[in-house]
Design a protein around this motif. Structure first.
Motif, PDB file in Angstrom:
ATOM      1  N   TRP A  23     -66.588   4.491   1.460  1.00  0.00           N
ATOM      2  CA  TRP A  23     -65.152   4.126   1.767  1.00  0.00           C
ATOM      3  C   TRP A  23     -64.618   4.896   3.174  1.00  0.00           C
ATOM      4  O   TRP A  23     -63.906   4.157   3.803  1.00  0.00           O
ATOM      5  N   ARG A  24     -64.999   6.058   3.112  1.00  0.00           N
ATOM      6  CA  ARG A  24     -64.582   6.803   4.160  1.00  0.00           C
ATOM      7  C   ARG A  24     -65.073   6.427   5.664  1.00  0.00           C
ATOM      8  O   ARG A  24     -64.313   6.295   6.595  1.00  0.00           O
ATOM      9  N   GLU A  25     -66.304   5.722   5.600  1.00  0.00           N
ATOM     10  CA  GLU A  25     -66.931   5.261   6.944  1.00  0.00           C
ATOM     11  C   GLU A  25     -66.044   3.745   7.126  1.00  0.00           C
ATOM     12  O   GLU A  25     -65.867   3.681   8.230  1.00  0.00           O
ATOM     13  N   MET A  38     -53.813  -2.089   0.512  1.00  0.00           N
ATOM     14  CA  MET A  38     -53.702  -2.909  -0.987  1.00  0.00           C
ATOM     15  C   MET A  38     -54.901  -2.125  -1.795  1.00  0.00           C
ATOM     16  O   MET A  38     -54.649  -1.758  -2.963  1.00  0.00           O
ATOM     17  N   PHE A  39     -55.897  -2.086  -1.240  1.00  0.00           N
ATOM     18  CA  PHE A  39     -57.204  -1.475  -1.940  1.00  0.00           C
ATOM     19  C   PHE A  39     -57.068  -0.003  -2.258  1.00  0.00           C
ATOM     20  O   PHE A  39     -57.535   0.218  -3.305  1.00  0.00           O
ATOM     21  N   GLN A  40     -56.697   0.573  -1.155  1.00  0.00           N
ATOM     22  CA  GLN A  40     -56.407   2.164  -1.372  1.00  0.00           C
ATOM     23  C   GLN A  40     -55.407   2.651  -2.217  1.00  0.00           C
ATOM     24  O   GLN A  40     -55.622   3.585  -2.665  1.00  0.00           O
ATOM     25  N   TYR A  41     -54.588   1.525  -2.323  1.00  0.00           N
ATOM     26  CA  TYR A  41     -53.325   1.777  -3.397  1.00  0.00           C
ATOM     27  C   TYR A  41     -53.933   2.419  -4.435  1.00  0.00           C
ATOM     28  O   TYR A  41     -53.210   3.074  -5.323  1.00  0.00           O
ATOM     29  N   ARG A  42     -54.752   1.658  -5.230  1.00  0.00           N
ATOM     30  CA  ARG A  42     -55.365   1.886  -6.319  1.00  0.00           C
ATOM     31  C   ARG A  42     -56.942   2.360  -6.087  1.00  0.00           C
ATOM     32  O   ARG A  42     -57.970   1.549  -6.899  1.00  0.00           O
ATOM     33  N   ASP A  45     -59.660   3.421  -9.200  1.00  0.00           N
ATOM     34  CA  ASP A  45     -59.727   2.203 -10.068  1.00  0.00           C
ATOM     35  C   ASP A  45     -60.396   1.200  -9.332  1.00  0.00           C
ATOM     36  O   ASP A  45     -61.382   0.664 -10.251  1.00  0.00           O
ATOM     37  N   ASN A  46     -60.248   0.740  -8.156  1.00  0.00           N
ATOM     38  CA  ASN A  46     -61.032  -0.149  -7.596  1.00  0.00           C
ATOM     39  C   ASN A  46     -62.579   0.448  -7.226  1.00  0.00           C
ATOM     40  O   ASN A  46     -63.449  -0.593  -7.697  1.00  0.00           O
ATOM     41  N   ILE A  47     -62.799   1.461  -6.883  1.00  0.00           N
ATOM     42  CA  ILE A  47     -64.012   1.955  -6.877  1.00  0.00           C
ATOM     43  C   ILE A  47     -64.795   2.009  -8.218  1.00  0.00           C
ATOM     44  O   ILE A  47     -66.042   1.640  -8.555  1.00  0.00           O
ATOM     45  N   ALA A  48     -64.093   2.331  -9.257  1.00  0.00           N
ATOM     46  CA  ALA A  48     -64.515   2.623 -10.711  1.00  0.00           C
ATOM     47  C   ALA A  48     -64.984   1.409 -11.164  1.00  0.00           C
ATOM     48  O   ALA A  48     -66.062   1.035 -12.030  1.00  0.00           O
ATOM     49  N   HIS A  89     -71.210  -1.361   3.225  1.00  0.00           N
ATOM     50  CA  HIS A  89     -71.179   0.142   3.952  1.00  0.00           C
ATOM     51  C   HIS A  89     -72.147   1.003   3.022  1.00  0.00           C
ATOM     52  O   HIS A  89     -72.900   1.640   3.374  1.00  0.00           O
ATOM     53  N   ALA A  90     -71.981   0.757   1.685  1.00  0.00           N
ATOM     54  CA  ALA A  90     -72.770   1.583   0.786  1.00  0.00           C
ATOM     55  C   ALA A  90     -74.038   1.096   0.651  1.00  0.00           C
ATOM     56  O   ALA A  90     -75.088   2.193   0.721  1.00  0.00           O
TER      57      ALA A  90
END
Length: 333
Positions: A23-25, A38-42, A45-48, A89-90
């Motif tokens: 995500w940082r990249e 919008m994705f970063q707002y949660r 939760d989104n990554i989980a 990216h991952a």
């Protein structure tokens, strides 16, 4: 049988730590994009949720938004969702360092420490050596693959990946990403726009690169994406290569050479490669590149950052007159 095989596991790709680092990249240069915000707002939760779906193997890759760009020729770009691009990216973080070690030295596209400038420098180093310090006539065979990204065979690509990757779960994930693209013929193509596509086409074309070096024993060969050149003092030797090249690309990779972009000519007559026309002792900017440069600078109203970026490009060739023309036209001198 390939000797080098990936030792990383599926967990290395889908771990929360790797997803956060990815995500940082991914975030670089995209913080102001609405879908990213919008994705970063949660974010947690989104990554989980993404991690859980990957862990349970219920993950499904979403669709794409298509749009066209001119870079320099018209290209159809397919943009995935933020969540899917994060996963790209991952995947790239884990697979790219391993696969990069399997590539030949003279493949220059989308690799750390490579790029167009390094490819051009290698072209001239090879030309100098192959022509005996410009004392012999040097012939250059230049080729381009027709509809490169759209022509990649997904079955062949996945079979190549399986030879290097023993982890079945990673292969399952890669198949989800590869098969997510359905915009060309069934089972064909990779999307221009996915970070993973840049790596996957290099893996695909590495089959050809290895054939060129191991079977054809070509000493002077440079490839950048779907453009590649061979050099030889013997024109006949290059002519004899062409049927073998065509056969390998067609039968092994289901690719074909662009009929209008195959040429054999002397370096002294000028070889068009990677935006420049190359001669034995200098290179000049391709006419189309020059026209696009002036058009872009005008569209940007001569912004200093735009001018400076093009001046940086021109410093890699013989373009003093062009530099002065740009600077004087836009009031810098």
């Amino acid at each position: 049988m390939y000797r080098k095989r990936l030792t990383h596991t599926y967990d290395d790709i889908i771990s929360s730590e790797n997803l956060l680092l990815a995500w940082r990249e991914f975030l670089r240069g995209k913080r102001n994009k609405h879908d990213v915000q919008m994705f970063q707002y949660r974010l947690a939760d989104n990554i989980a949720l993404l991690h859980t779906e990957l862990e349970n193997k219920t993950y499904l890759h979403g669709g794409y938004r298509a749009f066209n760009i001119s870079d320099p020729k018209p290209r159809n770009i397919h943009k995935a969702s933020v969540r899917d691009r994060l996963l790209h990216h991952a995947i790239h973080r884990v697979l790219a360092p391993f696969f990069d070690r399997t590539f030949i030295a003279d493949s220059y596209s989308c690799r750390v420490g490579k790029g167009t400038h390094k490819a051009i420098a290698r072209f001239h180093a090879f030309a100098w050596k192959a022509s005996k310090n410009n004392t012999r006539t040097l012939w250059v065979l230049k080729c381009d693959i027709k509809k490169f990204f759209a022509s990649v065979d997904q079955d062949i690509l996945l079979a190549i990946l399986a030879k290097r990757i023993p982890d079945g779960n990673i292969l399952w994930l890669l198949e989800r990403v590869v098969r997510s693209f359905k915009s060309t013929a069934p089972g064909k193509g990779l999307p221009l726009g996915n970070l993973t596509s840049q790596l996957l086409v290099n893996i695909y074309m590495n089959e050809f690169d290895q054939f060129v070096k191991r079977e054809l024993k070509a000493r002077y060969y440079v490839r950048y994406a779907d453009d590649f050149v061979f050099m030889n003092q013997d024109k006949k030797a290059l002519l004899q290569l062409l049927p073998t090249i065509r056969e390998f690309l067609s039968q092994r990779l289901f690719l074909s050479l662009h009929p209008n972009k195959v040429s054999i000519q002397t370096l002294a007559s000028g070889v068009d490669f990677l935006g420049w026309v190359h001669f034995p002792d200098h290179r000049v900017l391709r006419t189309a590149t020059k026209q696009r440069m002036f058009r872009t600078i005008s569209e940007k109203n001569g912004k200093p950052e735009t001018v400076e970026s093009y001046l940086g490009l021109l410093r890699h060739g013989n373009a003093r007159k062009l530099e002065r023309k740009i600077l004087s036209t836009h009031g810098f001198i």
